[in-house]
Design an enzyme around this catalytic site. Structure first.
Site, short mmCIF file in Angstrom:
data_model
loop_
_atom_site.label_atom_id
_atom_site.label_comp_id
_atom_site.label_asym_id
_atom_site.label_seq_id
_atom_site.Cartn_x
_atom_site.Cartn_y
_atom_site.Cartn_z
N ARG A 108 0.86 -1.20 0.00
CA ARG A 108 0.00 0.00 0.00
C ARG A 108 0.89 1.25 0.00
O ARG A 108 2.13 1.16 0.01
CB ARG A 108 -0.92 0.01 1.23
CG ARG A 108 -0.16 0.18 2.52
CD ARG A 108 -1.07 0.12 3.73
NE ARG A 108 -0.37 0.59 4.91
CZ ARG A 108 -0.67 0.25 6.15
NH1 ARG A 108 -1.67 -0.58 6.38
NH2 ARG A 108 0.02 0.74 7.16
N ASP A 124 5.99 -7.59 1.36
CA ASP A 124 5.28 -6.98 2.50
C ASP A 124 4.83 -8.08 3.44
O ASP A 124 4.84 -9.26 3.08
CB ASP A 124 4.06 -6.17 1.99
CG ASP A 124 3.68 -5.02 2.91
OD1 ASP A 124 3.28 -5.29 4.06
OD2 ASP A 124 3.79 -3.86 2.49
N ASP A 151 8.93 -10.31 5.99
CA ASP A 151 9.05 -9.44 7.16
C ASP A 151 10.49 -8.95 7.14
O ASP A 151 11.42 -9.75 7.29
CB ASP A 151 8.75 -10.24 8.44
CG ASP A 151 8.87 -9.38 9.69
OD1 ASP A 151 9.58 -8.35 9.66
OD2 ASP A 151 8.26 -9.75 10.71
N VAL A 152 10.67 -7.64 6.97
CA VAL A 152 12.03 -7.11 6.77
C VAL A 152 12.95 -7.31 7.96
O VAL A 152 14.16 -7.17 7.86
CB VAL A 152 12.02 -5.60 6.38
CG1 VAL A 152 11.34 -5.39 5.04
CG2 VAL A 152 11.41 -4.73 7.47
N ASN A 201 11.66 0.45 1.63
CA ASN A 201 10.58 1.41 1.89
C ASN A 201 9.75 1.05 3.14
O ASN A 201 9.22 1.94 3.80
CB ASN A 201 9.68 1.45 0.64
CG ASN A 201 8.34 2.09 0.91
OD1 ASN A 201 8.22 3.31 0.95
ND2 ASN A 201 7.31 1.27 1.12
N TYR A 214 10.94 7.43 15.69
CA TYR A 214 10.89 7.41 14.21
C TYR A 214 12.07 8.19 13.64
O TYR A 214 12.75 7.75 12.72
CB TYR A 214 9.55 8.00 13.78
CG TYR A 214 9.29 8.02 12.29
CD1 TYR A 214 9.00 6.86 11.60
CD2 TYR A 214 9.32 9.22 11.57
CE1 TYR A 214 8.75 6.88 10.23
CE2 TYR A 214 9.08 9.26 10.21
CZ TYR A 214 8.78 8.07 9.54
OH TYR A 214 8.53 8.10 8.19
N1 LIG Z 1 3.14 8.42 5.68
C1 LIG Z 1 3.90 9.49 5.84
O1 LIG Z 1 3.40 10.55 6.21
C2 LIG Z 1 5.38 9.44 5.56
C3 LIG Z 1 6.13 10.62 5.67
C4 LIG Z 1 7.50 10.58 5.42
C5 LIG Z 1 8.11 9.37 5.05
N2 LIG Z 1 7.35 8.24 4.97
C6 LIG Z 1 8.05 6.99 4.65
O2 LIG Z 1 7.53 6.46 3.43
C7 LIG Z 1 7.66 5.04 3.46
C8 LIG Z 1 6.32 4.41 3.12
O3 LIG Z 1 5.36 4.79 4.10
P1 LIG Z 1 3.80 4.84 3.79
O4 LIG Z 1 3.34 6.21 4.00
O5 LIG Z 1 3.49 4.17 2.53
O6 LIG Z 1 3.29 3.97 5.04
P2 LIG Z 1 2.31 2.73 5.12
O7 LIG Z 1 2.15 2.44 6.56
O8 LIG Z 1 1.09 2.99 4.31
O9 LIG Z 1 3.13 1.56 4.39
C9 LIG Z 1 4.18 0.90 5.00
C10 LIG Z 1 4.19 -0.53 4.50
O10 LIG Z 1 5.26 -1.21 5.15
C11 LIG Z 1 4.79 -2.48 5.54
N3 LIG Z 1 5.54 -3.02 6.67
C12 LIG Z 1 5.54 -2.60 7.96
N4 LIG Z 1 6.33 -3.38 8.71
C13 LIG Z 1 6.88 -4.30 7.86
C14 LIG Z 1 7.78 -5.38 8.03
N5 LIG Z 1 8.28 -5.69 9.25
N6 LIG Z 1 8.14 -6.11 6.96
C15 LIG Z 1 7.63 -5.82 5.73
N7 LIG Z 1 6.75 -4.83 5.52
C16 LIG Z 1 6.38 -4.07 6.57
C17 LIG Z 1 3.33 -2.26 5.90
O11 LIG Z 1 2.59 -3.47 5.91
C18 LIG Z 1 2.90 -1.29 4.82
O12 LIG Z 1 2.42 -1.94 3.67
C19 LIG Z 1 8.15 4.66 4.86
O13 LIG Z 1 9.55 4.45 4.81
C20 LIG Z 1 7.83 5.89 5.66
O14 LIG Z 1 8.66 6.01 6.80
C21 LIG Z 1 6.01 8.24 5.19
#
Ligand SMILES: NC(=O)c1ccc[n+]([C@@H]2O[C@H](COP(=O)([O-])OP(=O)(O)OC[C@H]3O[C@@H](n4cnc5c(N)ncnc54)[C@H](O)[C@@H]3O)[C@@H](O)[C@H]2O)c1
Length: 260
Positions: free
Chosen positions: A16, A37, A60-61, A87, A152
């Site tokens: 997602r 994922d 699982d990363v 990511n 974070y």
């Molecule tokens: N959402 C924000 O506001 C934001 C802001 C700045 C940076 N980011 C960064 O962007 C990237 C993507 O975030 P996003 O907004 O899509 O968040 P999100 O929560 O929608 O997606 C994160 C995904 O990572 C997966 N995930 C979590 N733990 C995991 C694990 N142990 N192994 C494998 N997969 C795992 C989740 O299932 C999810 O699909 C991340 O690195 C996040 O830190 C997000």
């Protein structure tokens, strides 16, 4: 532009949000994408929607054995790994006294140790190819501090430092390592804290409007930055932090000064 034909890209957290958009963008540029994922049903659905050449791997990363399986399976099916996008990440919002040790450790484990394990897992393949691009998704919280995100922020500063050190180590093997520092993402990541943040909506809007380019950053812009760093167009670029933040970390905006 920036074609990725015949390249194989593995994107974590691709079920997602930003990861799904990165996978789609790289696929549109011609890459075969592997979406990884812990959300299996969602990830399989996104891979199916991308269609030709897209595969899903349950990963699982934080688990070394999952990385071994996902990389072996990718190499078995597609023969190479050209791009790794680290990511996947988790968020916790809370001041330091509201951040228990297990939560702090969990964020480091997923957001920093995960990319370290992923980098180790693809090294042998990339070294034998003599080429590879590894992209970390960091954050503006990995460039500057903000209240309520200490765990974070620590994890996102950490992954950025790891990228710089490994960029130095791996450049002579043809492997580049860079970070994209995003100022936005999918709505699901912050959703658990939305109720607590609602009273501060006005301040959150001001935080976004005080940028060089006011407002939020669309996830497509983050994916485009990854696309550039994944491609040969950035062959001379390694060890950088690329902020996709509308200028949030570039400087300060003072309302009214444009009339001077
Ligand atoms: N959402 C924000 O506001 C934001 C802001 C700045 C940076 N980011 C960064 O962007 C990237 C993507 O975030 P996003 O907004 O899509 O968040 P999100 O929560 O929608 O997606 C994160 C995904 O990572 C997966 N995930 C979590 N733990 C995991 C694990 N142990 N192994 C494998 N997969 C795992 C989740 O299932 C999810 O699909 C991340 O690195 C996040 O830190 C997000």
């Amino acid at each position: 532009m920036f074609r990725l034909d015949d390249r194989v890209a593995l994107v974590t957290g691709a079920a997602r949000g930003v990861g799904a958009t990165i996978a789609k963008t790289l696929a549109q540029a011609g890459a075969k994408v592997v979406l990884a994922d812990i959300l299996v049903a969602e990830g399989e659905k996104v891979a199916a929607a991308i269609g030709d050449g897209a595969r899903f791997e349950s990963l699982d990363v934080t688990k070394e054995e999952d990385w071994t399986r996902a990389v072996d399976s990718t190499l078995g099916a597609l023969g190479r790994i050209d791009v790794l996008v680290n990511n996947a990440a988790v968020l916790h919002m809370g001041c330091v006294e509201n951040t228990p040790p297990d939560v702090f450790r969990r964020l480091l484990e997923v957001n920093t140790v995960g990319p370290y394990l992923g980098t180790r897992a693809v090294l042998s393949a990339m070294k034998s190819q003599g080429k590879g691009s590894i992209v970390m998704i960091s954050s503006i919280d990995g460039l500057v501090g903000m209240n309520a995100v200490s765990a974070y922020s620590a994890s996102k500063f950490g992954v950025r430092g790891f990228a710089k050190a490994t960029a130095m180590e791996l450049g002579r093997s043809g492997i580049r390592v860079n970070s994209v520092c995003a100022a936005g993402g999918g709505p699901e990541m912050t959703a658990p804290w939305l109720d607590k943040m609602m009273p501060f909506l006005e301040h959150m809007q001001a935080y976004m409007d005080d940028r060089g380019i006011p407002g939020g950053v669309p996830v497509e812009q983050i994916a485009n930055a990854v696309h550039y760093l994944a491609s040969d167009a950035s062959d001379g670029v390694t060890g950088i932090d690329l902020p996709v933040d509308g200028g949030a970390t570039a400087g300060k905006w003072i309302e009214g000064f444009n009339t001077l």
